[in-house]
Every structure is written in structure tokens, then in C-alpha cells.
Design a protein around this motif. Structure first.
Motif, PDB file in Angstrom:
ATOM      1  N   LYS A   1      12.019 -21.667  -6.338  1.00 29.03           N
ATOM      2  CA  LYS A   1      13.435 -21.806  -5.994  1.00 29.03           C
ATOM      3  C   LYS A   1      13.871 -23.269  -5.984  1.00 29.03           C
ATOM      4  CE  LYS A   1      14.697 -19.193  -2.635  1.00 29.03           C
ATOM      5  NZ  LYS A   1      14.895 -18.652  -1.260  1.00 29.03           N
ATOM      6  N   ARG A   2      12.953 -24.159  -5.600  1.00 28.82           N
ATOM      7  CA  ARG A   2      13.323 -25.561  -5.441  1.00 28.82           C
ATOM      8  C   ARG A   2      13.003 -26.426  -6.656  1.00 28.82           C
ATOM      9  NH1 ARG A   2      12.843 -23.377  -0.657  1.00 28.82           N
ATOM     10  NH2 ARG A   2      13.940 -24.232   1.155  1.00 28.82           N
ATOM     11  N   LEU A   3      12.420 -25.853  -7.685  1.00 30.15           N
ATOM     12  CA  LEU A   3      12.168 -26.624  -8.899  1.00 30.15           C
ATOM     13  C   LEU A   3      13.483 -26.882  -9.629  1.00 30.15           C
ATOM     14  CD1 LEU A   3       8.923 -24.936 -10.287  1.00 30.15           C
ATOM     15  CD2 LEU A   3       9.143 -27.179  -9.192  1.00 30.15           C
ATOM     16  N   PRO A   4      13.556 -27.982 -10.403  1.00 30.87           N
ATOM     17  CA  PRO A   4      14.810 -28.301 -11.102  1.00 30.87           C
ATOM     18  C   PRO A   4      15.145 -27.269 -12.170  1.00 30.87           C
ATOM     19  CG  PRO A   4      13.041 -29.778 -11.793  1.00 30.87           C
ATOM     20  CD  PRO A   4      12.519 -29.011 -10.622  1.00 30.87           C
ATOM     21  N   GLN A   5      16.451 -27.081 -12.385  1.00 32.51           N
ATOM     22  CA  GLN A   5      16.922 -26.164 -13.417  1.00 32.51           C
ATOM     23  C   GLN A   5      16.954 -26.916 -14.746  1.00 32.51           C
ATOM     24  OE1 GLN A   5      18.013 -22.752 -12.758  1.00 32.51           O
ATOM     25  NE2 GLN A   5      17.634 -22.741 -14.948  1.00 32.51           N
ATOM     26  N   THR A   6      16.167 -26.455 -15.714  1.00 27.04           N
ATOM     27  CA  THR A   6      16.094 -27.134 -17.004  1.00 27.04           C
ATOM     28  C   THR A   6      16.269 -26.132 -18.132  1.00 27.04           C
ATOM     29  OG1 THR A   6      13.695 -26.864 -17.079  1.00 27.04           O
ATOM     30  CG2 THR A   6      14.540 -28.899 -16.099  1.00 27.04           C
ATOM     31  N   GLU A   7      16.498 -26.634 -19.325  1.00 27.43           N
ATOM     32  CA  GLU A   7      16.599 -25.791 -20.504  1.00 27.43           C
ATOM     33  C   GLU A   7      15.195 -25.448 -21.006  1.00 27.43           C
ATOM     34  OE1 GLU A   7      19.307 -24.532 -21.856  1.00 27.43           O
ATOM     35  OE2 GLU A   7      20.632 -25.498 -20.398  1.00 27.43           O
ATOM     36  N   GLY A   8      15.041 -24.242 -21.522  1.00 23.54           N
ATOM     37  CA  GLY A   8      13.764 -23.856 -22.112  1.00 23.54           C
ATOM     38  C   GLY A   8      12.766 -23.389 -21.075  1.00 23.54           C
ATOM     39  N   LYS A   9      11.589 -23.006 -21.551  1.00 23.47           N
ATOM     40  CA  LYS A   9      10.524 -22.501 -20.677  1.00 23.47           C
ATOM     41  C   LYS A   9       9.696 -23.674 -20.182  1.00 23.47           C
ATOM     42  CE  LYS A   9      10.506 -18.060 -23.020  1.00 23.47           C
ATOM     43  NZ  LYS A   9       9.784 -17.084 -23.848  1.00 23.47           N
ATOM     44  N   ASN A  10      10.247 -24.328 -19.153  1.00 24.65           N
ATOM     45  CA  ASN A  10       9.667 -25.582 -18.707  1.00 24.65           C
ATOM     46  C   ASN A  10       8.891 -25.479 -17.415  1.00 24.65           C
ATOM     47  OD1 ASN A  10      10.550 -26.995 -20.908  1.00 24.65           O
ATOM     48  ND2 ASN A  10      12.465 -27.654 -19.956  1.00 24.65           N
TER      49      ASN A  10
ATOM     50  N   ASN B   1       0.829  -1.215   0.000  1.00 25.81           N
ATOM     51  CA  ASN B   1       0.000   0.000   0.000  1.00 25.81           C
ATOM     52  C   ASN B   1       0.860   1.261   0.000  1.00 25.81           C
ATOM     53  OD1 ASN B   1      -2.522  -1.109  -0.283  1.00 25.81           O
ATOM     54  ND2 ASN B   1      -2.914  -1.231   1.931  1.00 25.81           N
ATOM     55  N   ASP B   2       1.791   1.404   0.970  1.00 21.04           N
ATOM     56  CA  ASP B   2       2.646   2.586   0.970  1.00 21.04           C
ATOM     57  C   ASP B   2       3.901   2.385   0.123  1.00 21.04           C
ATOM     58  OD1 ASP B   2       3.708   0.690   2.638  1.00 21.04           O
ATOM     59  OD2 ASP B   2       4.342   2.094   4.188  1.00 21.04           O
ATOM     60  N   PHE B   3       4.071   1.172  -0.429  1.00 19.62           N
ATOM     61  CA  PHE B   3       5.266   0.840  -1.199  1.00 19.62           C
ATOM     62  C   PHE B   3       4.949  -0.358  -2.081  1.00 19.62           C
ATOM     63  CE2 PHE B   3       9.377  -1.788  -0.580  1.00 19.62           C
ATOM     64  CZ  PHE B   3       9.846  -1.464  -1.837  1.00 19.62           C
ATOM     65  N   GLY B   4       5.113  -0.187  -3.397  1.00 17.66           N
ATOM     66  CA  GLY B   4       4.796  -1.279  -4.305  1.00 17.66           C
ATOM     67  C   GLY B   4       5.804  -1.406  -5.424  1.00 17.66           C
ATOM     68  N   ILE B   5       5.941  -2.631  -5.955  1.00 16.30           N
ATOM     69  CA  ILE B   5       6.837  -2.902  -7.079  1.00 16.30           C
ATOM     70  C   ILE B   5       6.089  -3.729  -8.110  1.00 16.30           C
ATOM     71  CG2 ILE B   5       8.992  -3.963  -7.857  1.00 16.30           C
ATOM     72  CD1 ILE B   5      10.108  -3.629  -5.066  1.00 16.30           C
ATOM     73  N   GLU B   6       6.188  -3.293  -9.362  1.00 14.36           N
ATOM     74  CA  GLU B   6       5.632  -4.038 -10.483  1.00 14.36           C
ATOM     75  C   GLU B   6       6.741  -4.306 -11.486  1.00 14.36           C
ATOM     76  OE1 GLU B   6       1.763  -2.947 -12.600  1.00 14.36           O
ATOM     77  OE2 GLU B   6       3.273  -2.385 -14.090  1.00 14.36           O
ATOM     78  N   SER B   7       6.858  -5.546 -11.932  1.00 10.28           N
ATOM     79  CA  SER B   7       7.921  -5.899 -12.876  1.00 10.28           C
ATOM     80  C   SER B   7       7.383  -6.851 -13.932  1.00 10.28           C
ATOM     81  CB  SER B   7       9.094  -6.553 -12.134  1.00 10.28           C
ATOM     82  OG  SER B   7      10.229  -6.662 -12.964  1.00 10.28           O
ATOM     83  N   ILE B   8       7.812  -6.646 -15.171  1.00 15.35           N
ATOM     84  CA  ILE B   8       7.419  -7.522 -16.279  1.00 15.35           C
ATOM     85  C   ILE B   8       8.353  -8.724 -16.305  1.00 15.35           C
ATOM     86  CG2 ILE B   8       7.198  -7.718 -18.781  1.00 15.35           C
ATOM     87  CD1 ILE B   8       6.572  -4.703 -18.818  1.00 15.35           C
ATOM     88  N   CYS B   9       7.772  -9.911 -16.308  1.00 19.76           N
ATOM     89  CA  CYS B   9       8.556 -11.146 -16.310  1.00 19.76           C
ATOM     90  C   CYS B   9       8.528 -11.775 -17.704  1.00 19.76           C
ATOM     91  CB  CYS B   9       7.974 -12.132 -15.301  1.00 19.76           C
ATOM     92  SG  CYS B   9       8.897 -13.689 -15.185  1.00 19.76           S
ATOM     93  N   PRO B  10       9.687 -12.107 -18.280  1.00 22.03           N
ATOM     94  CA  PRO B  10       9.694 -12.816 -19.559  1.00 22.03           C
ATOM     95  C   PRO B  10       8.971 -14.153 -19.445  1.00 22.03           C
ATOM     96  CG  PRO B  10      11.895 -12.009 -18.995  1.00 22.03           C
ATOM     97  CD  PRO B  10      11.051 -11.849 -17.775  1.00 22.03           C
ATOM     98  N   GLY B  11       8.220 -14.496 -20.464  1.00 22.01           N
ATOM     99  CA  GLY B  11       7.496 -15.758 -20.468  1.00 22.01           C
ATOM    100  C   GLY B  11       6.465 -15.771 -21.587  1.00 22.01           C
ATOM    101  N   ASP B  12       5.867 -16.901 -21.787  1.00 18.57           N
ATOM    102  CA  ASP B  12       4.860 -17.058 -22.842  1.00 18.57           C
ATOM    103  C   ASP B  12       3.467 -17.148 -22.217  1.00 18.57           C
ATOM    104  OD1 ASP B  12       6.771 -17.082 -24.837  1.00 18.57           O
ATOM    105  OD2 ASP B  12       7.011 -19.265 -24.744  1.00 18.57           O
ATOM    106  N   ILE B  13       2.537 -16.405 -22.805  1.00 18.31           N
ATOM    107  CA  ILE B  13       1.140 -16.462 -22.361  1.00 18.31           C
ATOM    108  C   ILE B  13       0.400 -17.450 -23.254  1.00 18.31           C
ATOM    109  CG2 ILE B  13      -0.971 -15.141 -21.986  1.00 18.31           C
ATOM    110  CD1 ILE B  13       0.765 -12.632 -21.729  1.00 18.31           C
ATOM    111  N   LEU B  14       0.129 -18.630 -22.726  1.00 16.03           N
ATOM    112  CA  LEU B  14      -0.600 -19.645 -23.478  1.00 16.03           C
ATOM    113  C   LEU B  14      -2.104 -19.413 -23.355  1.00 16.03           C
ATOM    114  CD1 LEU B  14       1.554 -22.744 -22.394  1.00 16.03           C
ATOM    115  CD2 LEU B  14       1.907 -21.188 -24.326  1.00 16.03           C
ATOM    116  N   GLU B  15      -2.529 -18.971 -22.181  1.00 19.39           N
ATOM    117  CA  GLU B  15      -3.915 -18.561 -21.948  1.00 19.39           C
ATOM    118  C   GLU B  15      -3.882 -17.385 -20.983  1.00 19.39           C
ATOM    119  OE1 GLU B  15      -6.243 -21.798 -20.484  1.00 19.39           O
ATOM    120  OE2 GLU B  15      -5.696 -23.152 -22.140  1.00 19.39           O
ATOM    121  N   PRO B  16      -4.484 -16.235 -21.321  1.00 15.83           N
ATOM    122  CA  PRO B  16      -4.423 -15.059 -20.449  1.00 15.83           C
ATOM    123  C   PRO B  16      -5.230 -15.262 -19.170  1.00 15.83           C
ATOM    124  CG  PRO B  16      -5.894 -14.647 -22.288  1.00 15.83           C
ATOM    125  CD  PRO B  16      -5.262 -15.970 -22.559  1.00 15.83           C
ATOM    126  N   GLY B  17      -4.929 -14.433 -18.191  1.00 19.70           N
ATOM    127  CA  GLY B  17      -5.649 -14.472 -16.926  1.00 19.70           C
ATOM    128  C   GLY B  17      -4.814 -13.835 -15.832  1.00 19.70           C
TER     129      GLY B  17
END
Length: 374
Positions: free
Chosen positions: A79-88, A49-65
């Protein structure tokens, strides 16, 4: 809604906007991050409310919402998901508010919150837009913020004073014992404007501004808010109300004694002295200026230290005491090899400044019994 991300992109964006998420609040929606993919981009938002941050994140929108997700849980999962190649990393939602986060064979199902309950960032009526390099702004904040107050006795002391005068930009901080000022020239002139910005916001801002001298940040001034825009990120903060202190009246160019010394050598001597200055020990560091020499002395319940170093002295001899931490804070935020210190009498502050006054640090002295440390 269905979105696809690379892990590093999503995690780094979450870490940025997460700095504006409330950790203790009676409104649970403020503990969430809004994921909004309704306008052709994926926007992540945190808002206290007294402090906010908005940032655009790279990614693909398959279905908006859009959906609001509990910030700490969301970030810990990614943080704990596996590191993989591509947008997985796939993030999808259902009409009942359930959210699925999937990466390879790891699948999390968590409850989301109604995004309509989330408070949007305030719209800033931009009265003046000032452009400055990210590196300069980050350095100026870090070189002054230590002089802000931590308590709530005077709210204005818990903020930093931003001031634009023609093509000069300055940041000022004070806590009742010291003043820190940094100035820089802007690439063009602007209408005069000013604002008191909360230290919490500036502390977080300095951590997420990562650009260099050529990378710019826009500072948008308005009556109630200040907005910082850089790269794909917007930071909006409420301002501290009230008129700032008349700092110029506290500054003086008169002096009876001036010394020039090696900054690194002075810092090393102060650091040694601080070994004997416990947190609850009020004994000051005593400086004796005499015959082109500076003697440093500290006497406490656990011991005593004496040191001496050469200086270039102009004017009278002087005996004066200071909080050693305050001296260190100023000296550690100066780059020059040699620094100038200006004094008048033993009851008056020291000023550490350069000729152009791109920096100006004022520190009040500490009373002491001269006979007790003789």
C-alpha cells in the motif's frame, strides 16, 4: 522465486484474499497469505480453515516458487510503495525464507514462512453447480443479511439459508424477531439443493463481488462446503450444520388488514421516530390504522413524536407496535415506490411482500400499554 507486479493489481488482490485471513489465532501461519507461482499463474490465498479465498493476480513469473507472508505486513508494504508505470514491484525469495519486496529505490526485506505449513483450500466435491448473476447474488445477500442473528445461542440463525427449487433461488435469514426472504428466477432449472451459509462469509463475499447483471458467479453445492467461483477468484466456506427452520410454516397469506403506502414517506416518519428510541429504550413505534390513514406514535423517557400519513386501507382498523429499526431495515431494502403491509391482529406479525413474493419480510410485534400512549 521472482515475480513482477503492477501495484494496483497486487494490492487489489491482497485486499480480496486478506478478507479470509485470521486476525486472532494461535496458529501464526493462518495470519499469512500464500503466494504460489508454481503452476504458470500467480495465486494468492488466505485461509481461516472454515473460510478461504483464492485469487489469481496478474503479474509476470520470472522464477517460479511459493512462499507464505504475514498478511497485514505484506499489504501495508504494498500500500505504501510508490505508484509507478509498468510492473515495477519485484518480489523475490531466497532459500532461507527471506523475502525482498522492491519498488524503484524502496526495498523491504521480511521473513517468509514455509509454504508447506499453509493449509490449502478444501477440494469441493461438486454435487450441483448453479449459475447466477453477480449483481443478483450481491443484492439478495445485502437485502437479507441484516435479519441474521449475531449471538451463538442458535448457530443456524447466524447463517443464511440458500435454497434451489427447480429454477427458483431463494435466500432466507431470521433472528427470532423477524424473517427476510428474497427470491429470483434462474436462467435454467437445477436439482433441488440447499445449504446454511455463515453470515461472515456472505458479508465479505458481497464486498468483493463487483460484477453486474451479465457477470456470472457459479455456486457449487456439496455436503460440507459451498464454493463461489467468479472471474479469477474462488471463495470456499464450511456450511453451518443442521436442518434449517421450517420457515414456510411461519409465513401466512391470510390477513385482516392490508395497507398500501408510500415507502419513502413511511421511512422518513420512522426515521424521525427513531430519534426518541435510544438503544436501551424498549418503547415501540405504535401504528394506528384507521379511516385510510396511518398514525405513527412513539413515547419514550426523552419525548414523544406523532405523525400521520395517508394509506390505501383494506379491512379492519388496527393498533399495533413494532421495533422501528426492524421496520426500517426491511423498507430500506425494497426498491418499489409503494409497498403493501399485511396484518391480522395486534399480537401477530406484519408481512411486507410483493405480489410475486420476490421479497417477503416478516416482523413480530412488540407488546405495549395502549393506555400509556393514548
Amino acid at each position: 522465486m521472482k515475480l513482477s507486479f503492477q501495484k494496483n493489481d497486487l494490492l487489489s488482490t491482497l485486499q480480496v484474499v486478506g478478507k479470509a485471513v485470521a486476525s486472532k489465532t494461535t496458529l501464526s501461519i493462518m495470519e499469512c497469505i500464500l503466494v504460489d507461482a508454481t503452476e504458470g499463474q500467480i495465486r494468492l490465498t488466505g485461509n481461516k480453515n472454515d473460510f478461504g479465498i483464492e485469487s489469481i493476480c496478474p503479474g509476470d513469473i520470472l522464477e517460479p516458487g511459493k512462499i507464505a507472508l504475514e498478511a497485514r505486513l505484506f499489504q501495508e508494504i504494498i500500500k505504501r510503495l510508490p505508484q509507478t508505470e509498468g510492473k515495477n514491484i519485484l518480489l523475490s525469495t531466497e532459500e532461507n525464507g527471506n523475502c525482498t519486496i522492491q519498488c524503484e529505490k524502496s526495498v523491504f526485506k521480511i521473513m517468509g514462512r514455509n509454504p508447506e505449513e499453509f493449509t490449502s483450500l478444501p477440494s469441493v466435491e461438486k454435487q450441483e453447480i448453479v449459475e447466477i448473476s453477480q449483481l443478483s447474488l450481491r443484492n439478495m445477500i445485502n437485502q437479507t443479511i441484516f435479519s441474521t442473528a449475531s449471538g451463538e445461542n442458535n448457530k443456524k440463525m447466524t447463517g443464511e439459508y440458500f435454497e434451489i427449487t427447480d429454477n427458483q433461488f431463494s435466500i432466507t435469514a431470521l433472528d427470532g424477531h423477524r424473517i427476510a426472504i428474497r427470491k429470483t428466477e434462474l436462467s435454467e432449472s437445477y436439482d433441488n439443493c440447499s445449504a446454511i451459509v455463515p453470515k461472515e462469509v456472505l458479508s465479505e463475499l458481497s464486498k468483493i463481488i463487483s460484477g453486474g447483471l451479465e457477470d456470472k458467479v457459479e455456486i457449487c453445492f456439496s455436503k460440507q462446503y459451498l464454493q463461489f467461483s467468479f472471474e479469477n477468484t474462488i471463495v470456499v466456506t464450511q456450511l453451518v450444520e443442521g436442518e434449517y427452520f421450517h420457515v414456510r410454516q411461519m409465513l401466512s397469506t391470510d390477513y385482516e388488514t392490508k395497507i398500501r403506502l408510500n415507502r419513502k414517506q413511511f421511512l422518513e416518519n420512522i426515521d424521525r421516530a427513531r430519534i426518541l428510541a435510544r438503544d436501551n429504550d424498549k418503547q415501540p413505534l405504535i401504528l394506528k390504522i384507521e379511516d385510510q390513514s396511518l398514525s405513527l406514535k412513539i413515547v419514550s423517557d426523552i419525548g414523544r413524536m406523532d405523525a400521520e400519513m395517508p394509506v390505501q386501507q383494506e379491512g379492519k382498523d388496527l393498533l399495533i407496535g413494532f421495533n422501528p429499526t426492524y421496520l426500517m431495515d426491511a423498507l430500506q431494502n425494497i426498491e418499489e415506490e409503494e409497498v403493501d403491509l399485511y396484518f391480522t391482529i395486534s399480537r401477530s406479525p406484519v408481512f411486507i411482500r410483493d405480489q410475486e413474493e420476490s421479497y417477503n419480510y416478516m416482523i413480530l410485534p412488540v407488546n405495549f400499554n395502549a393506555e400509556a400512549v393514548g
